[in-house]
Each structure stands twice: as C-alpha cells, then as structure tokens.
Write a protein that holds these residues in place. Structure first.
Motif, mmCIF file in Angstrom:
data_model
loop_
_atom_site.group_PDB
_atom_site.id
_atom_site.type_symbol
_atom_site.label_atom_id
_atom_site.label_comp_id
_atom_site.label_asym_id
_atom_site.label_seq_id
_atom_site.Cartn_x
_atom_site.Cartn_y
_atom_site.Cartn_z
ATOM 1 N N PHE A 117 5.603 6.947 -14.255
ATOM 2 C CA PHE A 117 5.840 5.542 -14.589
ATOM 3 C C PHE A 117 4.836 4.670 -13.834
ATOM 4 C CE2 PHE A 117 9.906 7.686 -15.246
ATOM 5 C CZ PHE A 117 10.189 7.298 -16.540
ATOM 6 N N LEU A 118 3.601 4.705 -14.327
ATOM 7 C CA LEU A 118 2.504 4.101 -13.572
ATOM 8 C C LEU A 118 2.551 2.577 -13.566
ATOM 9 C CD1 LEU A 118 -0.151 6.559 -14.959
ATOM 10 C CD2 LEU A 118 1.097 6.730 -12.803
ATOM 11 N N GLU A 119 2.907 1.995 -14.706
ATOM 12 C CA GLU A 119 2.968 0.534 -14.749
ATOM 13 C C GLU A 119 4.065 0.036 -13.812
ATOM 14 O OE1 GLU A 119 3.442 2.525 -17.274
ATOM 15 O OE2 GLU A 119 1.934 2.188 -18.819
ATOM 16 N N GLU A 120 5.190 0.733 -13.828
ATOM 17 C CA GLU A 120 6.302 0.341 -12.957
ATOM 18 C C GLU A 120 5.885 0.443 -11.494
ATOM 19 O OE1 GLU A 120 6.530 2.156 -15.570
ATOM 20 O OE2 GLU A 120 8.287 1.603 -16.755
ATOM 21 N N ALA A 121 5.086 1.437 -11.206
ATOM 22 C CA ALA A 121 4.624 1.618 -9.829
ATOM 23 C C ALA A 121 3.814 0.413 -9.378
ATOM 24 C CB ALA A 121 3.784 2.886 -9.710
ATOM 25 N N LEU A 122 2.887 -0.005 -10.215
ATOM 26 C CA LEU A 122 2.038 -1.142 -9.843
ATOM 27 C C LEU A 122 2.834 -2.446 -9.833
ATOM 28 C CD1 LEU A 122 -1.259 -0.159 -11.664
ATOM 29 C CD2 LEU A 122 -0.746 -0.099 -9.213
ATOM 30 N N LEU A 123 3.813 -2.513 -10.724
ATOM 31 C CA LEU A 123 4.683 -3.683 -10.745
ATOM 32 C C LEU A 123 5.450 -3.783 -9.423
ATOM 33 C CD1 LEU A 123 5.370 -5.826 -12.899
ATOM 34 C CD2 LEU A 123 7.418 -4.493 -13.429
ATOM 35 N N SER A 124 5.974 -2.659 -8.978
ATOM 36 C CA SER A 124 6.704 -2.647 -7.708
ATOM 37 C C SER A 124 5.792 -2.977 -6.547
ATOM 38 C CB SER A 124 7.335 -1.275 -7.468
ATOM 39 O OG SER A 124 8.286 -0.998 -8.459
ATOM 40 N N TYR A 125 4.558 -2.514 -6.647
ATOM 41 C CA TYR A 125 3.585 -2.831 -5.596
ATOM 42 C C TYR A 125 3.397 -4.349 -5.482
ATOM 43 C CZ TYR A 125 -0.849 -3.010 -3.100
ATOM 44 O OH TYR A 125 -1.848 -3.298 -2.209
ATOM 45 N N ASN A 126 3.311 -5.006 -6.641
ATOM 46 C CA ASN A 126 3.182 -6.461 -6.630
ATOM 47 C C ASN A 126 4.444 -7.132 -6.095
ATOM 48 O OD1 ASN A 126 0.618 -6.338 -7.705
ATOM 49 N ND2 ASN A 126 1.333 -6.493 -9.824
ATOM 50 N N GLN A 127 5.580 -6.615 -6.541
ATOM 51 C CA GLN A 127 6.852 -7.202 -6.105
ATOM 52 C C GLN A 127 7.036 -7.073 -4.601
ATOM 53 O OE1 GLN A 127 9.753 -5.178 -8.449
ATOM 54 N NE2 GLN A 127 9.461 -6.491 -10.243
ATOM 55 N N MET A 128 6.563 -5.949 -4.092
ATOM 56 C CA MET A 128 6.656 -5.729 -2.653
ATOM 57 C C MET A 128 5.957 -6.848 -1.902
ATOM 58 S SD MET A 128 4.979 -2.495 -0.717
ATOM 59 C CE MET A 128 5.187 -2.227 1.033
ATOM 60 N N GLN A 129 4.771 -7.211 -2.403
ATOM 61 C CA GLN A 129 4.023 -8.262 -1.732
ATOM 62 C C GLN A 129 4.664 -9.628 -1.928
ATOM 63 O OE1 GLN A 129 0.307 -7.132 -3.522
ATOM 64 N NE2 GLN A 129 -0.428 -6.283 -1.602
ATOM 65 N N SER A 130 5.280 -9.835 -3.111
ATOM 66 C CA SER A 130 5.995 -11.101 -3.334
ATOM 67 C C SER A 130 7.153 -11.236 -2.368
ATOM 68 C CB SER A 130 6.527 -11.157 -4.763
ATOM 69 O OG SER A 130 5.525 -10.838 -5.680
ATOM 70 N N ASN A 131 7.703 -10.096 -1.968
ATOM 71 C CA ASN A 131 8.831 -10.124 -1.038
ATOM 72 C C ASN A 131 8.394 -10.095 0.421
ATOM 73 O OD1 ASN A 131 9.987 -9.504 -3.610
ATOM 74 N ND2 ASN A 131 11.838 -8.863 -2.548
ATOM 75 N N ASP A 132 7.100 -10.312 0.641
ATOM 76 C CA ASP A 132 6.553 -10.368 2.000
ATOM 77 C C ASP A 132 6.768 -9.101 2.809
ATOM 78 O OD1 ASP A 132 5.374 -12.943 1.977
ATOM 79 O OD2 ASP A 132 7.393 -13.797 2.012
ATOM 80 N N VAL A 133 6.722 -7.961 2.131
ATOM 81 C CA VAL A 133 6.751 -6.689 2.849
ATOM 82 C C VAL A 133 5.327 -6.133 2.806
ATOM 83 C CG1 VAL A 133 7.728 -4.364 2.946
ATOM 84 C CG2 VAL A 133 9.132 -6.273 2.177
ATOM 85 N N SER A 134 4.792 -5.781 3.948
ATOM 86 C CA SER A 134 3.407 -5.319 4.001
ATOM 87 C C SER A 134 3.293 -3.848 3.647
ATOM 88 C CB SER A 134 2.833 -5.495 5.401
ATOM 89 O OG SER A 134 3.219 -6.730 5.930
ATOM 90 N N PRO A 135 2.330 -3.525 2.796
ATOM 91 C CA PRO A 135 2.060 -2.119 2.521
ATOM 92 C C PRO A 135 1.375 -1.474 3.728
ATOM 93 C CG PRO A 135 0.601 -3.541 1.220
ATOM 94 C CD PRO A 135 1.460 -4.433 2.047
ATOM 95 N N ASN A 136 1.471 -0.165 3.822
ATOM 96 C CA ASN A 136 0.701 0.535 4.837
ATOM 97 C C ASN A 136 -0.193 1.571 4.135
ATOM 98 O OD1 ASN A 136 2.322 2.704 4.210
ATOM 99 N ND2 ASN A 136 3.531 2.603 6.080
#
Length: 234
Positions: A117-136
């Motif tokens: 589910f690649l689109e969902e993955a990238l969508l979640s990646y964006n949502q993560m940043q909208s929620n102010d959680v930093s990726p590592n």
RNA sequence: CAGCUAUGUA
C-alpha cells in the motif's frame, strides 16, 4: 522479573521464539506479573516464531493489565499485526493510541510499504509531519522504499531533501536506500552523485549502485565502476 | 545508570 525478561528478549533476538515463549510461560507459572517490557519482549518472540495466536493471547493480557495505551507496547502490537498482514488491526490500535511517537508512525508506514500500500505509506508520512512528529532514519528508509516501488521521482527527491535537512544521509542504510531508489527510478546520475557525496566504509551503498546499474541494463557502467573503485584499494 | 519496540538490498 527483569531476569526473566532478559531471557525472553534474548531468545527472541536470536530467533528462538519458541524458547522465549517457554520462559514466558514459566515466568507466569511462578506467579510473576509481566510489565510493559516483558510484554514487548513476548510479542517479539511471537513474531520470530510466527505465532499469531500467541500474539493475540498476549494482546488480551495486555488489555487486561491496562498496557494497551502505552505507546511502547502498542507499537509492538502494531508490528505483530503488520507482520501478519493484518493492517486493519494495526490501524485500529494506531487510531486508538493517544501518544503516537515516531516509532508508531514508522511501524504503520513500514507496514503499508511491506504490504504494497505505497500511496497510503506516503500519505501517512505526510500526516506524520502534519502532526508534528519527526521522522528518523528508519522512517526515511521506509518512505524512500515507497517512492522507489511507486515510481515517484518527485516525492523521492523531496524526501531526499528532507533527509539532507535532518542529516540522515550519513546513515549507511539511508544512503544506500537513496542510491537504490534513484537506480530503480532510472536516475543513474543522481544515484552516482549520492554515492560520491556519502562515501563510507559500509559496502551496502556501493552494492546498491552496482546492482542498480545492472538492473538498468548498464552492465558496462557497473563494470567500469567496480574497476574504478578497485584501484583505490591498492 | 538492571531487562527494551520499528528499517533496505542480496
């Protein structure tokens, strides 16, 4: 309790999930009450022994003991369901979790990628940043893999810039994922630049570049590159 | 300052 947990985690790490679960049973038989760390180690054991039913039993116990809302435990539960392809279960846990940390998001994203589910993955990646959680760096590897499989060079380049912003390009796994992604998307130039900018002792990036050349039908480039690198070794 | 969850390629 700490000693038992160490045994469980240790065997789970070695891939001896059945032995680990044996220790878990013995510990319960002694009348000890597992804490969050013990549960997480038990869940890890379930992953390595590929036993969903044991994992589900642990899930019930975790709810009984009230550890369900602890992100550390919930992340591990999500990972179990993700590895079994039960994304819906994982999402349910995620949605009910109030304290979503970097790992919660990363487990979700990686679960999407691994299940196609690649689109969902990238969508979640964006949502993560909208929620102010930093990726590592781990998050980045999953996100880059999503771009590569999806065939999205624009997103891939955007994430590359974010990787640089956050200084993750020094991580060998991240840099080799970048090289791999560019190679897969048909950008040998970018792959090579990334390689040159992130030289390290770790061979994985070199391998990614050579394999990328070969996959693109650029056998000559692959060969020349290997020869060039071999010269430096003298 | 005991035990501690998530990541690629082959």
């Amino acid at each position: 309790l700490v000693s038992w947990t160490a045994m469980i985690a240790g065997y789970a790490d070695l891939g001896q999930g059945n032995v680990a679960l044996g220790f878990f049973e013995q510990m319960l038989a002694k009348g000890l009450c597992p804490d969050s760390v013990t549960f997480v180690s038990g869940l890890k054991a379930c992953c390595s022994v590929a036993s969903l039913s044991h994992g589900q039993a642990l899930h019930m116990d975790i709810i009984q003991e009230g550890f369900e809302g602890v992100s550390y435990v919930a992340n591990s539960l999500m990972d179990l369901y993700v590895k079994w392809g039960h994304l819906q279960e994982a999402c349910d846990i995620f949605n009910e979790l109030s304290n979503r940390d970097t790992i919660s998001w990363t487990v979700l994203i990686n679960g999407y990628v691994n299940n196609g589910f690649l689109e969902e993955a990238l969508l979640s990646y964006n949502q993560m940043q909208s929620n102010d959680v930093s990726p590592n760096s781990v998050t980045m590897v999953s996100a880059l893999r999503a771009c590569g499989s999806l065939g999205d060079p624009n997103k891939g380049h955007q994430i590359h810039l974010e990787v640089i912003m956050d200084g993750f390009e020094t991580d060998p796994l991240v840099s080799s994922s970048l090289v791999e992604m560019y190679a897969k998307l048909g950008f040998p130039k970018e792959a090579e630049d990334t390689y040159l900018e992130n030289q390290s002792e770790d061979p994985s990036m070199f391998n990614a570049l050579v394999l990328g050349y070969i996959e693109q039908g650029l056998e000559k480039e692959a060969f020349d590159f290997v020869k060039l690198e071999a010269k430096y070794l003298d």
